[in-house]
Design an enzyme around this catalytic site. Structure first.
Site, PDB file in Angstrom:
ATOM      1  N   ASP A 290      14.480   0.792   3.184  1.00 44.90           N
ATOM      2  CA  ASP A 290      13.509   0.054   2.378  1.00 44.90           C
ATOM      3  C   ASP A 290      14.158  -1.238   1.903  1.00 44.90           C
ATOM      4  O   ASP A 290      15.382  -1.345   1.825  1.00 44.90           O
ATOM      5  CB  ASP A 290      13.063   0.901   1.181  1.00 44.90           C
ATOM      6  CG  ASP A 290      11.946   0.254   0.362  1.00 44.90           C
ATOM      7  OD1 ASP A 290      11.158  -0.517   0.952  1.00 44.90           O
ATOM      8  OD2 ASP A 290      11.868   0.527  -0.838  1.00 44.90           O
ATOM      9  N   TYR A 464       8.385  -2.130  -1.502  1.00 44.40           N
ATOM     10  CA  TYR A 464       7.355  -1.330  -0.828  1.00 44.40           C
ATOM     11  C   TYR A 464       7.350  -1.453   0.693  1.00 44.40           C
ATOM     12  O   TYR A 464       6.290  -1.513   1.308  1.00 44.40           O
ATOM     13  CB  TYR A 464       5.943  -1.674  -1.343  1.00 44.40           C
ATOM     14  CG  TYR A 464       5.853  -2.140  -2.773  1.00 44.40           C
ATOM     15  CD1 TYR A 464       6.428  -1.397  -3.804  1.00 44.40           C
ATOM     16  CD2 TYR A 464       5.172  -3.296  -3.106  1.00 44.40           C
ATOM     17  CE1 TYR A 464       6.345  -1.821  -5.128  1.00 44.40           C
ATOM     18  CE2 TYR A 464       5.071  -3.730  -4.423  1.00 44.40           C
ATOM     19  CZ  TYR A 464       5.666  -2.981  -5.434  1.00 44.40           C
ATOM     20  OH  TYR A 464       5.574  -3.409  -6.732  1.00 44.40           O
ATOM     21  N   HIS A 465       8.509  -1.411   1.321  1.00 45.57           N
ATOM     22  CA  HIS A 465       8.570  -1.510   2.783  1.00 45.57           C
ATOM     23  C   HIS A 465       9.326  -0.336   3.406  1.00 45.57           C
ATOM     24  O   HIS A 465      10.219  -0.542   4.245  1.00 45.57           O
ATOM     25  CB  HIS A 465       9.240  -2.826   3.196  1.00 45.57           C
ATOM     26  CG  HIS A 465       8.536  -4.059   2.732  1.00 45.57           C
ATOM     27  ND1 HIS A 465       9.165  -5.279   2.591  1.00 45.57           N
ATOM     28  CD2 HIS A 465       7.236  -4.267   2.378  1.00 45.57           C
ATOM     29  CE1 HIS A 465       8.302  -6.180   2.165  1.00 45.57           C
ATOM     30  NE2 HIS A 465       7.123  -5.591   2.035  1.00 45.57           N
ATOM     31  N   PRO A 466       9.009   0.915   3.079  1.00 45.05           N
ATOM     32  CA  PRO A 466       9.761   2.027   3.672  1.00 45.05           C
ATOM     33  C   PRO A 466       9.415   2.221   5.145  1.00 45.05           C
ATOM     34  O   PRO A 466       8.252   2.171   5.539  1.00 45.05           O
ATOM     35  CB  PRO A 466       9.314   3.231   2.839  1.00 45.05           C
ATOM     36  CG  PRO A 466       7.939   2.870   2.368  1.00 45.05           C
ATOM     37  CD  PRO A 466       7.975   1.382   2.141  1.00 45.05           C
TER      38      PRO A 466
END
Length: 530
Positions: A290, A464-466
Protein backbone atom coordinates in the site's frame (compact mmCIF):
# COMPACT_ATOMS: atom_id res chain seq x y z
CA UNK A 1 -27.88 -21.38 -13.79
CA UNK A 2 -25.68 -18.49 -14.88
CA UNK A 3 -22.81 -18.54 -17.32
CA UNK A 4 -20.75 -16.22 -15.12
CA UNK A 5 -20.94 -15.13 -11.50
CA UNK A 6 -19.04 -11.97 -10.60
CA UNK A 7 -18.43 -11.38 -6.90
CA UNK A 8 -18.11 -7.66 -6.20
CA UNK A 9 -19.52 -4.73 -8.20
CA UNK A 10 -16.51 -2.48 -7.78
CA UNK A 11 -14.14 -0.96 -10.30
CA UNK A 12 -13.42 -4.31 -11.97
CA UNK A 13 -16.73 -6.07 -11.42
CA UNK A 14 -18.75 -3.42 -13.22
CA UNK A 15 -16.44 -3.63 -16.23
CA UNK A 16 -16.87 -7.40 -16.42
CA UNK A 17 -20.63 -7.21 -15.96
CA UNK A 18 -20.86 -4.89 -18.95
CA UNK A 19 -18.50 -6.72 -21.25
CA UNK A 20 -19.70 -10.27 -20.49
CA UNK A 21 -23.40 -9.42 -20.70
CA UNK A 22 -22.95 -7.74 -24.10
CA UNK A 23 -23.69 -11.21 -25.53
CA UNK A 24 -27.46 -11.57 -25.05
CA UNK A 25 -27.11 -15.35 -24.87
CA UNK A 26 -24.78 -15.10 -21.87
CA UNK A 27 -26.40 -14.99 -18.41
CA UNK A 28 -24.42 -12.98 -15.85
CA UNK A 29 -24.98 -12.61 -12.11
CA UNK A 30 -23.29 -9.69 -10.32
CA UNK A 31 -23.24 -9.91 -6.51
CA UNK A 32 -22.59 -6.79 -4.43
CA UNK A 33 -22.57 -6.74 -0.64
CA UNK A 34 -23.45 -3.04 -0.48
CA UNK A 35 -26.44 -1.04 -1.72
CA UNK A 36 -27.16 0.76 -4.97
CA UNK A 37 -25.31 4.03 -5.60
CA UNK A 38 -28.31 6.27 -4.94
CA UNK A 39 -26.71 8.62 -2.41
CA UNK A 40 -26.50 12.02 -4.16
CA UNK A 41 -23.16 12.76 -2.53
CA UNK A 42 -21.64 9.85 -4.46
CA UNK A 43 -22.37 11.63 -7.71
CA UNK A 44 -21.51 15.17 -6.57
CA UNK A 45 -17.67 15.12 -6.65
CA UNK A 46 -17.12 17.32 -3.59
CA UNK A 47 -19.66 15.15 -1.78
CA UNK A 48 -16.89 12.67 -1.04
CA UNK A 49 -16.24 14.69 2.14
CA UNK A 50 -19.79 13.77 3.25
CA UNK A 51 -19.20 10.06 2.62
CA UNK A 52 -16.29 9.62 5.04
CA UNK A 53 -18.40 8.39 7.96
CA UNK A 54 -21.09 6.64 5.92
CA UNK A 55 -20.73 3.02 7.01
CA UNK A 56 -23.59 1.88 4.80
CA UNK A 57 -21.41 2.31 1.68
CA UNK A 58 -17.97 1.80 3.24
CA UNK A 59 -16.45 -1.38 4.63
CA UNK A 60 -14.77 0.86 7.22
CA UNK A 61 -11.82 -1.45 7.81
CA UNK A 62 -8.90 -1.04 10.19
CA UNK A 63 -5.49 -2.62 10.13
CA UNK A 64 -4.10 -4.56 13.03
CA UNK A 65 -1.87 -2.45 15.30
CA UNK A 66 1.08 -1.34 13.18
CA UNK A 67 4.38 -1.88 15.06
CA UNK A 68 6.30 0.86 13.20
CA UNK A 69 3.47 3.40 13.53
CA UNK A 70 3.17 3.60 17.31
CA UNK A 71 0.89 0.57 17.39
CA UNK A 72 -1.90 2.50 15.68
CA UNK A 73 -4.69 0.84 13.72
CA UNK A 74 -4.87 2.62 10.37
CA UNK A 75 -8.24 3.21 8.76
CA UNK A 76 -8.85 1.58 5.38
CA UNK A 77 -12.00 2.91 3.66
CA UNK A 78 -13.17 0.55 0.92
CA UNK A 79 -16.27 1.04 -1.20
CA UNK A 80 -19.25 -1.15 -0.26
CA UNK A 81 -21.68 0.04 -2.95
CA UNK A 82 -22.19 -0.30 -6.68
CA UNK A 83 -18.97 1.06 -8.15
CA UNK A 84 -16.94 0.03 -5.11
CA UNK A 85 -14.14 2.41 -4.22
CA UNK A 86 -14.63 4.25 -7.53
CA UNK A 87 -17.84 5.58 -5.93
CA UNK A 88 -16.07 7.09 -2.90
CA UNK A 89 -12.55 7.97 -4.14
CA UNK A 90 -11.07 11.32 -5.17
CA UNK A 91 -11.44 10.47 -8.88
CA UNK A 92 -7.79 11.11 -9.86
CA UNK A 93 -7.15 9.41 -13.21
CA UNK A 94 -3.58 8.07 -13.09
CA UNK A 95 -2.26 5.01 -14.91
CA UNK A 96 1.32 4.75 -13.67
CA UNK A 97 4.26 4.55 -16.09
CA UNK A 98 5.52 2.09 -18.67
CA UNK A 99 8.27 0.80 -16.39
CA UNK A 100 5.68 -0.35 -13.83
CA UNK A 101 4.09 -2.75 -16.31
CA UNK A 102 7.36 -3.79 -17.92
CA UNK A 103 8.41 -4.72 -14.39
CA UNK A 104 5.32 -6.88 -13.98
CA UNK A 105 6.15 -8.76 -17.18
CA UNK A 106 9.80 -9.19 -16.22
CA UNK A 107 8.73 -10.68 -12.89
CA UNK A 108 6.60 -13.36 -14.59
CA UNK A 109 3.33 -11.62 -15.47
CA UNK A 110 3.77 -12.42 -19.14
CA UNK A 111 1.75 -10.23 -21.47
CA UNK A 112 1.36 -7.33 -19.04
CA UNK A 113 4.14 -5.13 -20.38
CA UNK A 114 3.30 -1.54 -21.30
CA UNK A 115 2.94 -2.16 -25.02
CA UNK A 116 0.25 -4.76 -24.33
CA UNK A 117 -1.70 -2.92 -21.63
CA UNK A 118 -1.82 0.51 -23.30
CA UNK A 119 -4.54 -0.49 -25.82
CA UNK A 120 -6.81 -1.49 -22.91
CA UNK A 121 -6.34 1.85 -21.19
CA UNK A 122 -7.24 3.55 -24.46
CA UNK A 123 -10.25 1.26 -24.99
CA UNK A 124 -11.69 2.14 -21.60
CA UNK A 125 -11.23 5.90 -21.81
CA UNK A 126 -13.36 8.78 -23.10
CA UNK A 127 -11.03 11.72 -22.54
CA UNK A 128 -12.57 15.16 -22.95
CA UNK A 129 -9.38 16.37 -24.63
CA UNK A 130 -9.88 13.93 -27.48
CA UNK A 131 -8.07 10.90 -28.86
CA UNK A 132 -4.33 10.51 -29.33
CA UNK A 133 -1.74 7.75 -29.37
CA UNK A 134 -2.02 7.59 -25.57
CA UNK A 135 -5.68 8.46 -24.98
CA UNK A 136 -9.09 7.26 -26.07
CA UNK A 137 -12.23 9.32 -26.64
CA UNK A 138 -14.85 6.62 -27.20
CA UNK A 139 -14.63 4.37 -24.13
CA UNK A 140 -17.15 4.07 -21.30
CA UNK A 141 -15.02 5.83 -18.66
CA UNK A 142 -15.24 9.61 -18.88
CA UNK A 143 -12.02 11.46 -18.02
CA UNK A 144 -12.07 15.24 -17.91
CA UNK A 145 -10.40 18.39 -16.65
CA UNK A 146 -11.76 19.89 -13.45
CA UNK A 147 -14.54 22.41 -13.93
CA UNK A 148 -13.53 24.25 -10.78
CA UNK A 149 -10.43 24.54 -8.67
CA UNK A 150 -9.45 26.62 -5.67
CA UNK A 151 -6.94 29.52 -5.75
CA UNK A 152 -4.83 27.63 -3.23
CA UNK A 153 -4.30 24.92 -5.84
CA UNK A 154 -2.85 27.58 -8.14
CA UNK A 155 -0.57 28.65 -5.30
CA UNK A 156 0.61 25.06 -4.94
CA UNK A 157 1.47 24.85 -8.65
CA UNK A 158 3.37 28.14 -8.51
CA UNK A 159 5.22 27.12 -5.35
CA UNK A 160 6.15 23.73 -6.80
CA UNK A 161 7.59 25.50 -9.86
CA UNK A 162 9.62 27.73 -7.56
CA UNK A 163 10.90 24.59 -5.83
CA UNK A 164 12.10 23.22 -9.18
CA UNK A 165 9.25 20.99 -10.28
CA UNK A 166 8.24 21.23 -13.94
CA UNK A 167 4.62 21.84 -14.95
CA UNK A 168 2.87 18.79 -16.38
CA UNK A 169 -0.68 18.99 -17.72
CA UNK A 170 -0.98 15.24 -18.44
CA UNK A 171 0.35 12.72 -15.94
CA UNK A 172 -0.68 9.98 -18.40
CA UNK A 173 1.18 11.52 -21.32
CA UNK A 174 4.72 11.10 -22.53
CA UNK A 175 6.14 11.84 -19.07
CA UNK A 176 4.75 11.63 -15.56
CA UNK A 177 7.19 13.82 -13.63
CA UNK A 178 6.02 17.30 -12.71
CA UNK A 179 3.04 19.02 -11.13
CA UNK A 180 -0.39 20.00 -12.41
CA UNK A 181 -4.12 19.69 -11.92
CA UNK A 182 -5.34 16.11 -11.96
CA UNK A 183 -7.63 14.89 -14.68
CA UNK A 184 -10.57 13.20 -13.04
CA UNK A 185 -13.13 10.47 -13.73
CA UNK A 186 -16.03 12.86 -14.19
CA UNK A 187 -18.70 13.34 -16.83
CA UNK A 188 -20.41 16.73 -17.12
CA UNK A 189 -19.22 17.72 -13.67
CA UNK A 190 -20.45 14.53 -11.96
CA UNK A 191 -18.51 11.51 -10.73
CA UNK A 192 -18.07 8.84 -13.38
CA UNK A 193 -17.61 5.72 -11.27
CA UNK A 194 -17.32 2.28 -12.82
CA UNK A 195 -21.00 1.84 -11.97
CA UNK A 196 -21.87 4.95 -13.98
CA UNK A 197 -19.47 4.17 -16.82
CA UNK A 198 -20.05 0.44 -17.23
CA UNK A 199 -22.96 -0.85 -15.18
CA UNK A 200 -25.60 1.77 -15.82
CA UNK A 201 -25.62 1.25 -19.63
CA UNK A 202 -26.01 -2.50 -19.09
CA UNK A 203 -28.65 -2.55 -16.35
CA UNK A 204 -31.56 -2.94 -18.77
CA UNK A 205 -30.13 -6.13 -20.29
CA UNK A 206 -32.40 -9.04 -19.47
CA UNK A 207 -29.43 -11.41 -19.27
CA UNK A 208 -27.73 -9.39 -16.48
CA UNK A 209 -28.88 -9.85 -12.88
CA UNK A 210 -27.53 -7.41 -10.28
CA UNK A 211 -28.11 -8.30 -6.64
CA UNK A 212 -27.21 -5.69 -4.04
CA UNK A 213 -27.08 -6.51 -0.35
CA UNK A 214 -25.73 -9.94 -1.36
CA UNK A 215 -22.58 -10.97 0.49
CA UNK A 216 -20.65 -13.98 -0.82
CA UNK A 217 -19.76 -16.39 1.98
CA UNK A 218 -18.02 -19.34 0.31
CA UNK A 219 -17.38 -20.78 -3.15
CA UNK A 220 -18.71 -24.16 -4.21
CA UNK A 221 -16.57 -26.71 -6.04
CA UNK A 222 -16.83 -30.06 -7.75
CA UNK A 223 -13.35 -31.47 -7.36
CA UNK A 224 -10.96 -28.77 -8.59
CA UNK A 225 -13.67 -26.91 -10.53
CA UNK A 226 -15.49 -23.86 -9.20
CA UNK A 227 -19.22 -24.36 -9.66
CA UNK A 228 -20.83 -21.42 -7.92
CA UNK A 229 -21.15 -19.12 -4.92
CA UNK A 230 -23.01 -19.31 -1.64
CA UNK A 231 -24.17 -15.89 -0.54
CA UNK A 232 -26.33 -14.23 2.08
CA UNK A 233 -29.12 -11.98 0.79
CA UNK A 234 -31.13 -10.42 3.56
CA UNK A 235 -31.91 -13.24 5.96
CA UNK A 236 -31.62 -15.92 3.31
CA UNK A 237 -28.58 -18.03 2.53
CA UNK A 238 -28.59 -18.92 -1.16
CA UNK A 239 -26.50 -20.63 -3.80
CA UNK A 240 -25.98 -19.61 -7.41
CA UNK A 241 -24.41 -21.94 -9.95
CA UNK A 242 -22.03 -20.95 -12.74
CA UNK A 243 -21.66 -22.85 -15.98
CA UNK A 244 -18.50 -21.17 -17.25
CA UNK A 245 -16.62 -19.24 -14.56
CA UNK A 246 -16.72 -17.67 -11.13
CA UNK A 247 -14.84 -14.36 -11.07
CA UNK A 248 -13.76 -12.68 -7.84
CA UNK A 249 -13.66 -8.88 -7.90
CA UNK A 250 -13.70 -8.12 -4.19
CA UNK A 251 -10.42 -6.20 -4.10
CA UNK A 252 -7.18 -6.69 -2.21
CA UNK A 253 -8.92 -7.42 1.10
CA UNK A 254 -12.03 -9.41 0.28
CA UNK A 255 -10.88 -11.54 -2.66
CA UNK A 256 -8.17 -13.31 -0.63
CA UNK A 257 -10.57 -13.56 2.30
CA UNK A 258 -13.18 -15.36 0.17
CA UNK A 259 -10.55 -17.67 -1.29
CA UNK A 260 -9.32 -18.64 2.17
CA UNK A 261 -12.85 -19.15 3.48
CA UNK A 262 -13.30 -21.51 0.51
CA UNK A 263 -10.21 -23.56 1.32
CA UNK A 264 -7.80 -21.84 -1.06
CA UNK A 265 -4.68 -20.59 0.69
CA UNK A 266 -1.90 -21.74 2.99
CA UNK A 267 -3.09 -25.19 4.06
CA UNK A 268 -1.68 -25.08 7.57
CA UNK A 269 -3.26 -21.72 8.36
CA UNK A 270 -6.61 -22.86 6.96
CA UNK A 271 -6.63 -25.97 9.12
CA UNK A 272 -6.01 -23.75 12.11
CA UNK A 273 -9.40 -22.18 11.46
CA UNK A 274 -11.11 -25.52 10.89
CA UNK A 275 -11.25 -25.05 7.11
CA UNK A 276 -10.46 -28.04 4.90
CA UNK A 277 -7.82 -27.01 2.34
CA UNK A 278 -8.81 -27.37 -1.29
CA UNK A 279 -5.73 -25.83 -2.88
CA UNK A 280 -2.53 -25.14 -0.96
CA UNK A 281 -1.59 -21.69 -2.26
CA UNK A 282 0.56 -19.98 0.39
CA UNK A 283 0.59 -16.70 -1.54
CA UNK A 284 -3.12 -16.01 -0.94
CA UNK A 285 -3.26 -12.90 1.23
CA UNK A 286 0.48 -12.31 1.04
CA UNK A 287 2.48 -9.68 -0.86
CA UNK A 288 0.24 -6.92 0.53
CA UNK A 289 1.43 -3.46 -0.52
CA UNK A 290 0.00 0.00 0.00
CA UNK A 291 1.05 3.61 -0.43
CA UNK A 292 1.80 5.13 2.96
CA UNK A 293 1.10 8.85 3.06
CA UNK A 294 2.15 11.77 5.26
CA UNK A 295 0.26 15.09 5.41
CA UNK A 296 1.66 18.55 6.02
CA UNK A 297 -1.02 20.99 7.24
CA UNK A 298 -0.79 24.78 7.40
CA UNK A 299 -3.30 27.39 8.54
CA UNK A 300 -4.50 30.03 6.09
CA UNK A 301 -6.74 33.10 6.13
CA UNK A 302 -10.51 32.69 6.34
CA UNK A 303 -12.53 32.66 3.16
CA UNK A 304 -10.30 30.84 0.68
CA UNK A 305 -10.09 27.18 1.73
CA UNK A 306 -12.97 24.70 1.62
CA UNK A 307 -12.98 24.29 5.41
CA UNK A 308 -15.84 26.70 6.10
CA UNK A 309 -17.29 27.18 2.65
CA UNK A 310 -20.92 28.10 2.08
CA UNK A 311 -22.58 24.70 1.77
CA UNK A 312 -25.92 26.11 0.60
CA UNK A 313 -24.29 28.05 -2.21
CA UNK A 314 -22.28 25.02 -3.28
CA UNK A 315 -25.44 22.89 -3.36
CA UNK A 316 -27.36 25.48 -5.38
CA UNK A 317 -24.53 25.89 -7.89
CA UNK A 318 -24.21 22.15 -8.27
CA UNK A 319 -27.75 20.83 -8.20
CA UNK A 320 -29.66 23.80 -9.63
CA UNK A 321 -27.17 25.45 -11.98
CA UNK A 322 -25.94 22.55 -14.04
CA UNK A 323 -23.09 21.05 -12.04
CA UNK A 324 -21.08 24.22 -11.54
CA UNK A 325 -18.79 25.61 -8.87
CA UNK A 326 -16.98 24.03 -5.94
CA UNK A 327 -19.35 21.05 -5.88
CA UNK A 328 -17.52 19.72 -8.94
CA UNK A 329 -14.15 19.74 -7.17
CA UNK A 330 -12.55 16.41 -6.38
CA UNK A 331 -10.92 18.18 -3.36
CA UNK A 332 -7.48 16.71 -4.20
CA UNK A 333 -7.32 19.07 -7.15
CA UNK A 334 -3.59 19.46 -7.79
CA UNK A 335 -0.57 17.27 -7.30
CA UNK A 336 2.28 15.68 -9.09
CA UNK A 337 5.16 13.27 -9.24
CA UNK A 338 8.79 13.74 -8.26
CA UNK A 339 12.05 11.89 -7.83
CA UNK A 340 13.58 12.11 -4.37
CA UNK A 341 17.27 11.91 -3.55
CA UNK A 342 16.67 8.21 -2.84
CA UNK A 343 15.11 7.35 -6.23
CA UNK A 344 16.44 3.99 -7.37
CA UNK A 345 15.47 4.31 -11.05
CA UNK A 346 14.08 6.83 -13.52
CA UNK A 347 10.53 6.62 -12.16
CA UNK A 348 9.00 9.10 -9.75
CA UNK A 349 9.14 7.77 -6.20
CA UNK A 350 6.95 10.45 -4.56
CA UNK A 351 3.40 11.52 -5.38
CA UNK A 352 1.72 14.70 -4.13
CA UNK A 353 -1.99 15.43 -3.65
CA UNK A 354 -2.77 19.01 -2.66
CA UNK A 355 -6.03 19.69 -0.79
CA UNK A 356 -7.25 23.29 -0.21
CA UNK A 357 -8.62 22.33 3.21
CA UNK A 358 -7.32 20.86 6.44
CA UNK A 359 -7.41 17.08 6.29
CA UNK A 360 -6.52 15.34 9.53
CA UNK A 361 -7.26 11.65 10.10
CA UNK A 362 -8.83 11.32 6.63
CA UNK A 363 -11.11 14.28 7.35
CA UNK A 364 -12.70 12.50 10.32
CA UNK A 365 -11.08 14.94 12.78
CA UNK A 366 -12.28 18.47 12.12
CA UNK A 367 -9.72 21.10 13.07
CA UNK A 368 -10.67 24.67 13.99
CA UNK A 369 -10.01 27.45 11.51
CA UNK A 370 -8.90 27.30 7.91
CA UNK A 371 -5.92 25.72 6.17
CA UNK A 372 -4.49 23.56 3.43
CA UNK A 373 -2.94 20.10 3.22
CA UNK A 374 -0.19 18.55 1.13
CA UNK A 375 -0.20 14.76 0.95
CA UNK A 376 3.03 13.02 -0.03
CA UNK A 377 3.34 9.26 -0.45
CA UNK A 378 6.23 6.97 -1.27
CA UNK A 379 5.34 5.17 -4.49
CA UNK A 380 7.49 2.05 -4.31
CA UNK A 381 7.47 0.67 -0.77
CA UNK A 382 9.64 -2.30 0.07
CA UNK A 383 7.53 -3.43 3.01
CA UNK A 384 5.13 -6.31 2.50
CA UNK A 385 2.15 -7.26 4.62
CA UNK A 386 -0.55 -9.91 4.63
CA UNK A 387 -4.30 -10.43 4.83
CA UNK A 388 -5.22 -13.26 7.23
CA UNK A 389 -8.48 -14.76 8.35
CA UNK A 390 -9.64 -13.73 11.80
CA UNK A 391 -11.75 -16.87 12.00
CA UNK A 392 -13.94 -19.01 9.73
CA UNK A 393 -16.94 -16.68 9.95
CA UNK A 394 -17.51 -14.86 6.62
CA UNK A 395 -18.97 -11.91 8.53
CA UNK A 396 -15.76 -11.31 10.47
CA UNK A 397 -13.44 -8.69 9.00
CA UNK A 398 -10.08 -10.20 8.07
CA UNK A 399 -6.85 -9.30 9.82
CA UNK A 400 -5.03 -6.60 7.82
CA UNK A 401 -1.34 -6.70 8.70
CA UNK A 402 -0.02 -3.95 6.44
CA UNK A 403 3.48 -3.98 7.99
CA UNK A 404 4.12 -0.35 7.04
CA UNK A 405 7.78 0.70 7.36
CA UNK A 406 8.58 -2.96 7.99
CA UNK A 407 11.47 -3.39 5.55
CA UNK A 408 14.64 -4.37 7.47
CA UNK A 409 16.81 -1.92 5.52
CA UNK A 410 14.75 1.07 6.68
CA UNK A 411 14.32 2.43 3.16
CA UNK A 412 10.60 3.04 3.57
CA UNK A 413 11.14 5.18 6.67
CA UNK A 414 13.87 7.13 4.87
CA UNK A 415 11.45 7.71 2.00
CA UNK A 416 8.78 9.06 4.33
CA UNK A 417 11.31 11.53 5.71
CA UNK A 418 12.00 12.61 2.13
CA UNK A 419 8.25 13.09 1.63
CA UNK A 420 8.07 15.46 4.60
CA UNK A 421 11.14 17.41 3.48
CA UNK A 422 9.96 17.74 -0.10
CA UNK A 423 6.54 18.91 1.07
CA UNK A 424 8.15 21.55 3.29
CA UNK A 425 10.30 22.74 0.39
CA UNK A 426 7.19 23.40 -1.72
CA UNK A 427 5.02 24.94 0.98
CA UNK A 428 7.84 27.23 2.06
CA UNK A 429 8.09 28.96 -1.33
CA UNK A 430 7.14 32.64 -1.89
CA UNK A 431 3.98 31.67 -3.81
CA UNK A 432 2.40 30.74 -0.47
CA UNK A 433 3.50 33.89 1.38
CA UNK A 434 0.12 35.63 0.99
CA UNK A 435 -1.75 32.54 2.18
CA UNK A 436 0.54 31.03 4.82
CA UNK A 437 -0.47 30.97 8.48
CA UNK A 438 0.89 29.00 11.38
CA UNK A 439 2.02 25.40 10.85
CA UNK A 440 -0.26 22.67 12.14
CA UNK A 441 1.44 19.35 11.31
CA UNK A 442 4.35 19.04 11.71
CA UNK A 443 4.31 21.69 14.42
CA UNK A 444 7.52 23.37 13.24
CA UNK A 445 9.79 23.77 10.22
CA UNK A 446 13.09 22.62 11.68
CA UNK A 447 12.50 19.23 13.23
CA UNK A 448 15.55 17.18 14.11
CA UNK A 449 15.70 13.60 12.85
CA UNK A 450 14.19 12.09 15.99
CA UNK A 451 11.27 14.52 15.95
CA UNK A 452 10.72 13.93 12.25
CA UNK A 453 10.58 10.16 12.75
CA UNK A 454 8.22 10.60 15.72
CA UNK A 455 5.93 12.76 13.57
CA UNK A 456 5.82 10.10 10.83
CA UNK A 457 5.12 7.27 13.26
CA UNK A 458 2.32 9.29 14.87
CA UNK A 459 0.63 10.71 11.74
CA UNK A 460 1.33 8.63 8.60
CA UNK A 461 -1.80 7.06 7.07
CA UNK A 462 -2.87 4.96 4.11
CA UNK A 463 -3.83 6.74 0.90
CA UNK A 464 -5.99 3.76 -0.03
CA UNK A 465 -4.07 1.81 -2.68
CA UNK A 466 -3.81 -1.79 -1.37
CA UNK A 467 -2.76 -4.36 -3.97
CA UNK A 468 -0.95 -7.64 -4.43
CA UNK A 469 -2.71 -10.20 -2.23
CA UNK A 470 -3.60 -12.57 -5.10
CA UNK A 471 -0.55 -11.74 -7.17
CA UNK A 472 -0.26 -12.96 -10.74
CA UNK A 473 2.76 -14.83 -12.00
CA UNK A 474 4.29 -18.26 -12.28
CA UNK A 475 6.46 -18.29 -9.13
CA UNK A 476 5.72 -20.29 -5.99
CA UNK A 477 3.89 -17.42 -4.23
CA UNK A 478 1.74 -16.50 -7.25
CA UNK A 479 -1.99 -17.01 -6.79
CA UNK A 480 -3.18 -16.52 -10.37
CA UNK A 481 -1.53 -17.07 -13.73
CA UNK A 482 -1.00 -14.21 -16.20
CA UNK A 483 -4.56 -14.69 -17.46
CA UNK A 484 -5.77 -14.32 -13.86
CA UNK A 485 -6.85 -17.96 -13.46
CA UNK A 486 -6.32 -19.32 -9.95
CA UNK A 487 -3.45 -21.81 -9.96
CA UNK A 488 -4.49 -25.43 -9.54
CA UNK A 489 -8.21 -24.79 -9.96
CA UNK A 490 -10.54 -24.56 -12.91
CA UNK A 491 -13.16 -21.96 -13.89
CA UNK A 492 -12.06 -19.55 -11.18
CA UNK A 493 -10.39 -16.17 -11.75
CA UNK A 494 -9.53 -13.14 -9.67
CA UNK A 495 -9.85 -9.80 -11.45
CA UNK A 496 -9.10 -6.78 -9.26
CA UNK A 497 -6.18 -4.88 -7.72
CA UNK A 498 -5.19 -7.93 -5.68
CA UNK A 499 -3.60 -9.51 -8.77
CA UNK A 500 -1.12 -6.67 -9.29
CA UNK A 501 2.36 -8.07 -8.54
CA UNK A 502 3.56 -4.65 -7.38
CA UNK A 503 2.21 -1.15 -6.92
CA UNK A 504 2.08 1.16 -9.90
CA UNK A 505 3.44 4.70 -9.74
CA UNK A 506 0.22 6.38 -8.68
CA UNK A 507 -3.46 5.79 -8.01
CA UNK A 508 -4.81 2.31 -8.65
CA UNK A 509 -8.34 2.82 -9.99
CA UNK A 510 -7.48 3.31 -13.67
CA UNK A 511 -5.11 0.29 -13.71
CA UNK A 512 -7.83 -1.85 -12.12
CA UNK A 513 -10.31 -0.89 -14.82
CA UNK A 514 -7.67 -1.61 -17.47
CA UNK A 515 -6.96 -5.12 -16.19
CA UNK A 516 -10.69 -5.87 -16.04
CA UNK A 517 -11.05 -4.82 -19.69
CA UNK A 518 -8.23 -7.18 -20.59
CA UNK A 519 -9.59 -10.03 -18.50
CA UNK A 520 -13.03 -9.70 -20.08
CA UNK A 521 -11.54 -10.27 -23.52
CA UNK A 522 -9.74 -13.40 -22.30
CA UNK A 523 -12.87 -14.74 -20.65
CA UNK A 524 -14.93 -14.23 -23.80
CA UNK A 525 -12.21 -15.86 -25.88
CA UNK A 526 -12.02 -18.86 -23.53
CA UNK A 527 -15.77 -19.43 -23.83
CA UNK A 528 -15.61 -19.20 -27.61
CA UNK A 529 -12.86 -21.81 -27.72
CA UNK A 530 -14.44 -24.18 -25.22
Amino acid sequence: MYDYIIVGAGSAGCVLANRLSADPHCRVLLLEAGPRDRNPFIHMPAGLARLVNNRRINWNLDTEPEPALDGRRLWWPRGKVLGGSSSINAMCYVRGVAADYDGWAAAGATGWDWAQVLPWFVRSEANSRGASALHGDAGPLSVSDLRHHNPLSDAFLAAAAQAGHARNDDFNGTRQLGVGLYQVTQRDGARCSSATAYLRPARARRNLTVLTGARATVLSFRGDTATGVYYRHGRQHRHAAARNEVILCGGAVHSPQLLMLSGVGAARALRGHGITPRADLPGVGGNLQDHLDICTLVHTHPGVSYDRSNQLRIAIDYFLRGHRGAGTSNIAEAGGFARSALASDARADVQFHFVPAMLDDHGRHRLPGDGYTLHACALHPRSRGRIRLRDADPASPPRIEANYLGDPEGVDLAMMKECVRMSAAILGQPAFDRWRGAPIFPPGDNLDDAALVAFIRAKAESIYHPVGTCAMGTHAEAVVDPQLRVHGLRRLRVVDASVMPSLVSGNTNAPTIMLAERAAAWIIEAAANA
